[in-house]
Design an enzyme around this catalytic site. Sequence first.
Site, short mmCIF file in Angstrom:
data_model
loop_
_atom_site.label_atom_id
_atom_site.label_comp_id
_atom_site.label_asym_id
_atom_site.label_seq_id
_atom_site.Cartn_x
_atom_site.Cartn_y
_atom_site.Cartn_z
N TYR A 127 0.82 -1.21 0.00
CA TYR A 127 0.00 0.00 0.00
C TYR A 127 0.86 1.26 0.00
CZ TYR A 127 -3.88 -3.11 1.31
OH TYR A 127 -4.83 -4.10 1.34
N LEU A 169 -18.61 -1.13 0.40
CA LEU A 169 -19.37 -0.12 -0.34
C LEU A 169 -19.06 -0.18 -1.83
CD1 LEU A 169 -19.10 2.92 2.10
CD2 LEU A 169 -20.78 1.07 2.07
N GLY A 174 -17.44 2.61 -3.93
CA GLY A 174 -18.16 3.84 -4.24
C GLY A 174 -18.77 3.87 -5.62
N SER A 182 -12.60 4.67 4.46
CA SER A 182 -12.57 6.13 4.43
C SER A 182 -11.70 6.71 5.55
CB SER A 182 -13.99 6.70 4.57
OG SER A 182 -13.98 8.10 4.62
#
Length: 302
Positions: free
Chosen positions: A57, A214, A217, A267
């Site tokens: 990452y 989610l 998005g 988030s």
Amino acid sequence: MSFVEKVVMASEGPSFSKLIQGYWRLNDWGMSPQARLTFLKQHVELGISTVDNGAIYKNSEVLFGEALKLDPSMRDKIEIISKFGINGITPAPGEKRVSHYDSSKAAIITSTENSLRRLGVEKLDALLVHRPDFLMHADQVASAFYELKRSGKVDHFGVSNFTPSQFSLLQSRLDKPLITNQVEVNQMNTENIENGVLDQLQEYRVRPMAWSCLAGGVIFNDQSPKISRLCRCLNEVAKEMGATAITQVMFAWVLKHPSKPVALIGSGKITRVHNAVAALTLKMSTEQWYRIWVASKGSPVL
């Protein structure tokens, strides 16, 4: 606002928070070290004590370590997960090399030690194989795990994005249970609900870690027929459940699965973290769950 409880991940532990804060996008959040520390303290106060990171990452481990260094006492209040296995090589001009998976014993130990150095900690609470390595020698992986455990550098081990057969292969070489399989679960991608991954984890009484709850998005940035159906259904169910946002319904849908997933939050905005926590108070019926399923598939259950 509800408080996030801790849950046991597998038969021999560990206990992680039911929601996990993902730091894979930390490099994109544009936070100062102090802002990163403040955000960490805010979600820990909500009960989200488990954090997820990874060697691939970008420099998120370095950025997280910088924040932790400002208040070392926070280390005792959190559980740190990291991952290894993706060798993200940037070739020199004219050099013929590609990114690849590497789960050799030497690579695992080196990657783990580098993660510890970047994070500025002495031990990981859990280390996961990031992606299946098609050249994985299960005995080598097991040997690396034993060495890391003996040396006190890692407490628990798991996998990410593994198929049931890959999970079983590695588990067959270990005398302690793998503590999770971190996989994608959302209304746009139901593959791991259908392909036996969550069935196997329920069988073994091992909790999955659900990422991209989610759907990245996409549901807010696409007008395809499938997404239009889903949005109408999610809004309808949100009204019935008393949810203030469809994202709460999306988290509740994932958490309802009987394999008892823990859900990752991607988030870096604390308001969105609060929104995810609110999902824990929602009670979704079986009919509502399947209504969302049908909206995703575009065809009824027969």
